[in-house]
Design a protein around this motif. Structure first.
Motif, PDB file in Angstrom:
ATOM      1  N   ALA A   1       6.058  27.193 -44.994  1.00 39.49           N
ATOM      2  CA  ALA A   1       6.122  28.138 -43.873  1.00 39.49           C
ATOM      3  C   ALA A   1       6.945  29.367 -44.255  1.00 39.49           C
ATOM      4  O   ALA A   1       6.626  30.495 -43.853  1.00 39.49           O
ATOM      5  N   THR A   2       7.983  29.153 -45.057  1.00 42.00           N
ATOM      6  CA  THR A   2       8.827  30.272 -45.500  1.00 42.00           C
ATOM      7  C   THR A   2       8.061  31.161 -46.473  1.00 42.00           C
ATOM      8  O   THR A   2       8.223  32.381 -46.473  1.00 42.00           O
ATOM      9  N   GLU A   3       7.200  30.547 -47.283  1.00 38.25           N
ATOM     10  CA  GLU A   3       6.432  31.317 -48.282  1.00 38.25           C
ATOM     11  C   GLU A   3       5.431  32.281 -47.638  1.00 38.25           C
ATOM     12  O   GLU A   3       5.101  33.305 -48.212  1.00 38.25           O
ATOM     13  N   ILE A   4       4.928  31.935 -46.443  1.00 43.19           N
ATOM     14  CA  ILE A   4       3.957  32.845 -45.816  1.00 43.19           C
ATOM     15  C   ILE A   4       4.629  33.850 -44.881  1.00 43.19           C
ATOM     16  O   ILE A   4       3.977  34.753 -44.357  1.00 43.19           O
ATOM     17  N   ALA A   5       5.943  33.725 -44.659  1.00 44.74           N
ATOM     18  CA  ALA A   5       6.660  34.679 -43.807  1.00 44.74           C
ATOM     19  C   ALA A   5       6.570  36.069 -44.430  1.00 44.74           C
ATOM     20  O   ALA A   5       6.724  36.238 -45.632  1.00 44.74           O
ATOM     21  N   GLY A   6       6.272  37.054 -43.594  1.00 45.83           N
ATOM     22  CA  GLY A   6       6.167  38.431 -44.079  1.00 45.83           C
ATOM     23  C   GLY A   6       4.751  38.835 -44.456  1.00 45.83           C
ATOM     24  O   GLY A   6       4.456  40.014 -44.621  1.00 45.83           O
ATOM     25  N   LEU A   7       3.859  37.859 -44.600  1.00 46.08           N
ATOM     26  CA  LEU A   7       2.472  38.188 -44.958  1.00 46.08           C
ATOM     27  C   LEU A   7       1.678  38.576 -43.707  1.00 46.08           C
ATOM     28  O   LEU A   7       2.026  38.185 -42.587  1.00 46.08           O
ATOM     29  N   THR A   8       0.605  39.337 -43.919  1.00 47.16           N
ATOM     30  CA  THR A   8      -0.247  39.723 -42.795  1.00 47.16           C
ATOM     31  C   THR A   8      -1.351  38.685 -42.587  1.00 47.16           C
ATOM     32  O   THR A   8      -1.676  37.913 -43.492  1.00 47.16           O
ATOM     33  N   PHE A   9      -1.936  38.716 -41.377  1.00 44.92           N
ATOM     34  CA  PHE A   9      -3.068  37.826 -41.107  1.00 44.92           C
ATOM     35  C   PHE A   9      -4.207  38.103 -42.085  1.00 44.92           C
ATOM     36  O   PHE A   9      -4.930  37.200 -42.483  1.00 44.92           O
ATOM     37  N   GLN A  10      -4.375  39.378 -42.454  1.00 47.90           N
ATOM     38  CA  GLN A  10      -5.429  39.751 -43.412  1.00 47.90           C
ATOM     39  C   GLN A  10      -5.243  39.002 -44.736  1.00 47.90           C
ATOM     40  O   GLN A  10      -6.176  38.401 -45.271  1.00 47.90           O
ATOM     41  N   GLU A  11      -3.993  39.022 -45.248  1.00 46.82           N
ATOM     42  CA  GLU A  11      -3.715  38.351 -46.527  1.00 46.82           C
ATOM     43  C   GLU A  11      -3.956  36.847 -46.419  1.00 46.82           C
ATOM     44  O   GLU A  11      -4.536  36.225 -47.317  1.00 46.82           O
ATOM     45  N   LEU A  12      -3.524  36.271 -45.298  1.00 45.66           N
ATOM     46  CA  LEU A  12      -3.685  34.824 -45.109  1.00 45.66           C
ATOM     47  C   LEU A  12      -5.156  34.454 -44.922  1.00 45.66           C
ATOM     48  O   LEU A  12      -5.621  33.443 -45.440  1.00 45.66           O
ATOM     49  N   ALA A  13      -5.885  35.293 -44.183  1.00 42.12           N
ATOM     50  CA  ALA A  13      -7.304  35.004 -43.915  1.00 42.12           C
ATOM     51  C   ALA A  13      -8.135  35.117 -45.188  1.00 42.12           C
ATOM     52  O   ALA A  13      -9.051  34.324 -45.417  1.00 42.12           O
ATOM     53  N   GLU A  14      -7.798  36.086 -46.041  1.00 35.88           N
ATOM     54  CA  GLU A  14      -8.551  36.241 -47.295  1.00 35.88           C
ATOM     55  C   GLU A  14      -8.373  35.017 -48.186  1.00 35.88           C
ATOM     56  O   GLU A  14      -9.331  34.510 -48.762  1.00 35.88           O
ATOM     57  N   GLU A  15      -7.124  34.541 -48.267  1.00 34.82           N
ATOM     58  CA  GLU A  15      -6.889  33.360 -49.108  1.00 34.82           C
ATOM     59  C   GLU A  15      -7.618  32.136 -48.568  1.00 34.82           C
ATOM     60  O   GLU A  15      -8.168  31.332 -49.313  1.00 34.82           O
ATOM     61  N   ALA A  16      -7.649  32.016 -47.239  1.00 34.79           N
ATOM     62  CA  ALA A  16      -8.291  30.846 -46.617  1.00 34.79           C
ATOM     63  C   ALA A  16      -9.803  31.027 -46.469  1.00 34.79           C
ATOM     64  O   ALA A  16     -10.495  30.089 -46.079  1.00 34.79           O
ATOM     65  N   LYS A  17     -10.288  32.253 -46.788  1.00 30.38           N
ATOM     66  CA  LYS A  17     -11.716  32.581 -46.602  1.00 30.38           C
ATOM     67  C   LYS A  17     -12.141  32.340 -45.142  1.00 30.38           C
ATOM     68  O   LYS A  17     -13.171  31.718 -44.855  1.00 30.38           O
ATOM     69  N   ILE A  18     -11.306  32.825 -44.237  1.00 28.37           N
ATOM     70  CA  ILE A  18     -11.578  32.708 -42.803  1.00 28.37           C
ATOM     71  C   ILE A  18     -11.792  34.122 -42.259  1.00 28.37           C
ATOM     72  O   ILE A  18     -11.024  35.032 -42.581  1.00 28.37           O
ATOM     73  N   ASP A  19     -12.840  34.311 -41.462  1.00 32.55           N
ATOM     74  CA  ASP A  19     -13.104  35.639 -40.879  1.00 32.55           C
ATOM     75  C   ASP A  19     -12.069  35.981 -39.811  1.00 32.55           C
ATOM     76  O   ASP A  19     -11.634  35.101 -39.057  1.00 32.55           O
ATOM     77  N   ILE A  20     -11.730  37.264 -39.739  1.00 30.69           N
ATOM     78  CA  ILE A  20     -10.787  37.720 -38.712  1.00 30.69           C
ATOM     79  C   ILE A  20     -11.586  38.198 -37.499  1.00 30.69           C
ATOM     80  O   ILE A  20     -12.440  39.075 -37.631  1.00 30.69           O
ATOM     81  N   PRO A  21     -11.322  37.628 -36.315  1.00 28.66           N
ATOM     82  CA  PRO A  21     -12.048  38.105 -35.128  1.00 28.66           C
ATOM     83  C   PRO A  21     -11.577  39.517 -34.745  1.00 28.66           C
ATOM     84  O   PRO A  21     -10.504  39.947 -35.160  1.00 28.66           O
ATOM     85  N   ALA A  22     -12.370  40.205 -33.930  1.00 28.99           N
ATOM     86  CA  ALA A  22     -11.992  41.559 -33.484  1.00 28.99           C
ATOM     87  C   ALA A  22     -10.710  41.510 -32.660  1.00 28.99           C
ATOM     88  O   ALA A  22      -9.829  42.353 -32.800  1.00 28.99           O
ATOM     89  N   ASP A  23     -10.612  40.507 -31.800  1.00 31.15           N
ATOM     90  CA  ASP A  23      -9.379  40.300 -31.026  1.00 31.15           C
ATOM     91  C   ASP A  23      -9.301  38.818 -30.669  1.00 31.15           C
ATOM     92  O   ASP A  23     -10.153  38.043 -31.064  1.00 31.15           O
ATOM     93  N   LEU A  24      -8.256  38.460 -29.925  1.00 30.23           N
ATOM     94  CA  LEU A  24      -8.034  37.029 -29.665  1.00 30.23           C
ATOM     95  C   LEU A  24      -8.544  36.590 -28.291  1.00 30.23           C
ATOM     96  O   LEU A  24      -8.321  35.451 -27.897  1.00 30.23           O
ATOM     97  N   ARG A  25      -9.231  37.501 -27.585  1.00 32.80           N
ATOM     98  CA  ARG A  25      -9.663  37.125 -26.232  1.00 32.80           C
ATOM     99  C   ARG A  25     -10.566  35.905 -26.242  1.00 32.80           C
ATOM    100  O   ARG A  25     -10.417  35.007 -25.426  1.00 32.80           O
TER     101      ARG A  25
END
Length: 221
Positions: free
Chosen positions: A15-39
């Protein structure tokens, strides 16, 4: 998905290793699409972090890290460092609750040990650019446990007495009960004041923002 962490320490390191990273960086590594918003994708942030941390339970009633007995809770925070919304704990049982005690409750089980991960939540920050904050592992203090228990017992007593429809978000000092359903057709069974079954919206237990704000303040002060 990453393998399940073998210890609380390993989980905290991840959890400490991912602190400071953006959702974009995390999503790319996980190969998960980013939704337009969270609604429409309320659970997206949680799922993204579960992937990186190796959580296994998904939406099952047990804790996210079952072997460690730890629940993962993301907490969107504003520019002032305060939580922007209440924190969902679990779905409330509405029938078969006679004799249920705080000690056996899902709420207590879920909150016995929590990995809190603050995330940037201000709406004008594009989802992809929001960052993950520093994690914290928490268990309720004796005082916090008593506050939660008092609210839980008050709310459950109203459910048992068939007063479910009278419960509002104003009930409870730190824990509240609110409708939890994607749409108003998703009805569930409960008991009305006359003791007869009624159909009502599913309810969920939520932690109030002042309670979670205090947890963050106490630990990041």
């Amino acid at each position: 998905m990453k393998a399940e962490p073998k210890s609380e320490q390993e989980l905290l390191v991840r959890a400490t290793e991912i602190a400071g990273l953006t959702f974009q960086e995390l999503a790319e590594e996980a190969k998960i699409d980013i939704p337009a918003d969270l609604r429409r994708d309320k659970g997206w942030v949680g799922q993204l972090l579960e992937w990186h941390l190796g959580a296994t339970a998904g939406s099952k009633p047990q804790q996210d890290f079952e072997k460690l007995g730890i629940e993962l809770k993301t907490i969107p925070i504003g520019y002032n460092g305060k939580p922007l919304e209440t924190t969902f704990v679990c779905v409330a049982p509405l029938i078969g609750v006679q004799g249920l005690t705080w000690q056996q409750s899902h709420v207590r089980n879920k909150l016995s040990r929590v990995l809190w991960i603050p995330v940037e939540g201000e709406r004008e920050i594009p989802l992809a650019e929001r960052r993950v904050g520093s994690p914290l592992i928490w268990s309720p203090s004796e005082e916090e446990d008593q506050q939660l228990q008092a609210d839980w017992e008050e709310l459950m007593e109203l459910i048992v007495l068939g007063q479910i429809e009278k419960i509002t978000a104003r009930h409870g000092e730190v824990l509240q009960l609110r409708p939890k359903a994607a749409n108003s057709r998703a009805l569930t069974e409960a008991y009305g004041a006359s003791g007869k079954p009624i159909k009502t919206l599913p309810r969920g237990f939520y932690l109030r923002t002042q309670f979670t704000a205090r947890i963050l303040a106490n630990n990041f002060a």
